[in-house]
Design a protein around this motif. Structure first.
Motif, PDB file in Angstrom:
ATOM      1  N   TYR A  84      77.117  27.154  82.888  1.00  0.00           N
ATOM      2  CA  TYR A  84      76.470  28.329  82.301  1.00  0.00           C
ATOM      3  C   TYR A  84      74.968  28.299  82.585  1.00  0.00           C
ATOM      4  CZ  TYR A  84      80.478  30.080  79.661  1.00  0.00           C
ATOM      5  OH  TYR A  84      81.689  30.624  79.307  1.00  0.00           O
ATOM      6  N   HIS A  85      74.354  29.492  82.582  1.00  0.00           N
ATOM      7  CA  HIS A  85      72.915  29.624  82.741  1.00  0.00           C
ATOM      8  C   HIS A  85      72.301  30.060  81.414  1.00  0.00           C
ATOM      9  CE1 HIS A  85      73.187  29.142  87.042  1.00  0.00           C
ATOM     10  NE2 HIS A  85      74.082  30.100  87.113  1.00  0.00           N
ATOM     11  N   SER A  86      71.069  29.696  81.219  1.00  0.00           N
ATOM     12  CA  SER A  86      70.359  30.132  80.025  1.00  0.00           C
ATOM     13  C   SER A  86      70.333  31.654  79.968  1.00  0.00           C
ATOM     14  CB  SER A  86      68.921  29.595  80.061  1.00  0.00           C
ATOM     15  OG  SER A  86      68.191  30.055  78.947  1.00  0.00           O
TER      16      SER A  86
ATOM     17  N   GLN B  96      69.536  35.537  79.774  1.00  0.00           N
ATOM     18  CA  GLN B  96      68.384  36.359  80.130  1.00  0.00           C
ATOM     19  C   GLN B  96      68.711  37.823  79.849  1.00  0.00           C
ATOM     20  OE1 GLN B  96      66.507  35.801  83.923  1.00  0.00           O
ATOM     21  NE2 GLN B  96      66.877  33.584  83.968  1.00  0.00           N
TER      22      GLN B  96
ATOM     23  N   TYR C 268      73.927  37.006  84.145  1.00  0.00           N
ATOM     24  CA  TYR C 268      73.679  36.100  83.030  1.00  0.00           C
ATOM     25  C   TYR C 268      74.471  36.591  81.822  1.00  0.00           C
ATOM     26  CZ  TYR C 268      69.806  34.222  85.761  1.00  0.00           C
ATOM     27  OH  TYR C 268      69.053  33.633  86.748  1.00  0.00           O
TER      28      TYR C 268
ATOM     29  N   GLN D 102      67.908  33.174  69.563  1.00  0.00           N
ATOM     30  CA  GLN D 102      68.473  31.833  69.674  1.00  0.00           C
ATOM     31  C   GLN D 102      69.931  31.935  70.110  1.00  0.00           C
ATOM     32  OE1 GLN D 102      66.684  28.861  69.162  1.00  0.00           O
ATOM     33  NE2 GLN D 102      68.496  28.107  70.270  1.00  0.00           N
TER      34      GLN D 102
ATOM     35  N   GLU E 205      72.534  26.055  71.970  1.00  0.00           N
ATOM     36  CA  GLU E 205      71.520  25.006  72.068  1.00  0.00           C
ATOM     37  C   GLU E 205      70.469  25.313  73.138  1.00  0.00           C
ATOM     38  OE1 GLU E 205      71.494  22.610  69.839  1.00  0.00           O
ATOM     39  OE2 GLU E 205      73.322  23.493  68.981  1.00  0.00           O
ATOM     40  N   TRP E 206      70.495  26.539  73.661  1.00  0.00           N
ATOM     41  CA  TRP E 206      69.538  26.898  74.700  1.00  0.00           C
ATOM     42  C   TRP E 206      68.146  27.059  74.102  1.00  0.00           C
ATOM     43  CZ3 TRP E 206      71.264  26.602  79.526  1.00  0.00           C
ATOM     44  CH2 TRP E 206      72.643  26.765  79.760  1.00  0.00           C
ATOM     45  N   PRO E 207      67.105  26.933  74.910  1.00  0.00           N
ATOM     46  CA  PRO E 207      65.741  27.194  74.419  1.00  0.00           C
ATOM     47  C   PRO E 207      65.610  28.628  73.925  1.00  0.00           C
ATOM     48  CG  PRO E 207      65.687  26.047  76.540  1.00  0.00           C
ATOM     49  CD  PRO E 207      67.111  26.445  76.301  1.00  0.00           C
ATOM     50  N   THR E 208      64.716  28.834  72.997  1.00  0.00           N
ATOM     51  CA  THR E 208      64.493  30.161  72.436  1.00  0.00           C
ATOM     52  C   THR E 208      64.058  31.133  73.531  1.00  0.00           C
ATOM     53  OG1 THR E 208      63.852  29.231  70.298  1.00  0.00           O
ATOM     54  CG2 THR E 208      63.146  31.489  70.751  1.00  0.00           C
ATOM     55  N   VAL E 209      64.642  32.334  73.488  1.00  0.00           N
ATOM     56  CA  VAL E 209      64.292  33.383  74.452  1.00  0.00           C
ATOM     57  C   VAL E 209      63.376  34.373  73.748  1.00  0.00           C
ATOM     58  CG1 VAL E 209      65.152  35.190  75.978  1.00  0.00           C
ATOM     59  CG2 VAL E 209      66.511  33.112  75.619  1.00  0.00           C
TER      60      VAL E 209
END
Length: 339
Positions: free
Chosen positions: A239-241, A243, A270, A321, A324-328
């Motif tokens: 998976y990708h973060s 967007q 995404y 959020q 567990e990905w970084p905040t967008v």
């Protein structure tokens, strides 16, 4: 001596007369036979089936290069007979198809259909990269930003561009679960490449990885023209973060209403993975936007707080959020109307 000769002649004549007048009974052949079986769903080509009236078998040979998935028969029977079986298209892997012909005398005959696929002798596969990867929602043949290799393309000696007999399964190495991607957009492209072995005469494209597949390693099992082969290396699904798609206009809603966001799709797809929270800060106050829908990973629907200020608000800073990905973070123009 003369009397003896006369006796022999009389006996010979009697035997001849008896032989000429004797009636022989021959077995009547029932008129319940099929006389022709031909396949008619090919342009400018007809395939004839071989009819064995002794063993009641019809044999149809189908060459692979015709790219057929079913045959549409046309059947002729003897004069006075009738075919009791409805003539319908038959799939090539059907092994139970029979036809019953009934003669005018009431007798019947049932034929068994044998379809023999004259396929290629084998199927071999090869990846365009040593360690193929893919992301949910994307195709095997895509590339990442700046044309960086992102997914491995799958090549093979398919020897045909027809996808009628194509199948593809992703088998998880960790759980054994089998995932069947949609093949509605699948294509086989003649694509000789000087950078790959001669096996790579054709490229398999248009295979989209399902949005809901788990990350991990998957064996890729390809079926084609009666063969089933597993690609030489497992496919790593990653998976990708998340967007967001570009925002070209303000989000319009009422206090307590809904706004929605689309995931980014260019140059690759995404997805919104495990949405947990969405917040906006306006005039120093933080507002919680409730996640209304996560049924699709391509569209995120949020509920506007009931007490969110009415009016036009430019570049409102949002934070999202996902798992567990970084905040967008995203600036959003809002126009909140009164109810």
């Amino acid at each position: 001596m003369k009397n003896k000769y006369l006796f022999l002649m009389t006996w010979f004549v009697a035997v001849c007369v008896s032989a000429c007048t004797k009636t022989e009974s021959f077995e009547v052949i029932p008129a319940n036979r099929m006389t022709e079986y031909k396949v008619i769903n090919l342009q400018d080509t007809v395939i004839y089936g071989a009819i064995d009236n002794e063993n009641n078998i019809i044999t149809v040979y189908v060459p692979f290069y015709l790219g057929m998935a079913v045959i549409q028969p046309e059947i002729t029977v003897e004069t006075g007979a009738m075919l009791e079986t409805e003539i319908l298209p038959v799939e090539l892997n059907n092994t139970t198809q029979t036809y019953t012909v009934r003669g005018a005398d009431g007798s019947s005959r049932t034929y068994q259909l044998h379809i023999i696929q004259q396929n290629t002798s084998s199927l071999s596969l090869i990846w365009s990269v040593e360690r193929p990867t893919a992301a949910p929602g994307n195709q095997l043949m895509q590339t990442g930003p700046d044309d960086a290799p992102l997914f491995g393309s799958l090549y093979g000696d398919f020897q045909s561009t027809n996808t009628a007999t194509l199948s593809l399964a992703l088998v998880s190495r960790s759980t054994g679960d089998t995932i069947l991607p949609s093949l509605s957009a699948a294509v086989i492209i003649p694509n000789p490449s000087p950078f790959l072995p001669l096996i790579a005469d054709y490229q398999l494209a248009g295979i989209t990885i399902p949005d809901d597949i788990d990350s991990g390693y998957y064996d890729v099992e390809v079926g084609f023209l009666g063969h089933k082969e597993i690609a030489p290396a497992p496919l790593h699904v990653q998976y990708h973060s998340p967007q967001f798609a570009p925002l070209w206009s303000a989000k319009v809603a009422t206090a307590g209403g809904e706004i929605s966001f689309l995931s980014h799709t260019s140059p690759i797809q995404y997805l919104f993975i495990e949405p947990k929270a969405a917040k906006a800060v306006l005039d120093g106050r933080t507002y919680e936007f409730t996640i209304q829908s996560s049924s699709t990973k391509r569209n995120l629907v949020l509920k506007v707080p009931d007490d969110f200020p009415i009016g036009n608000h430019s570049a409102v800073p949002f934070s999202f959020q996902f798992g567990e990905w970084p905040t967008v973070e995203l600036n959003v123009d809002l126009r909140i109307n009164s109810q």
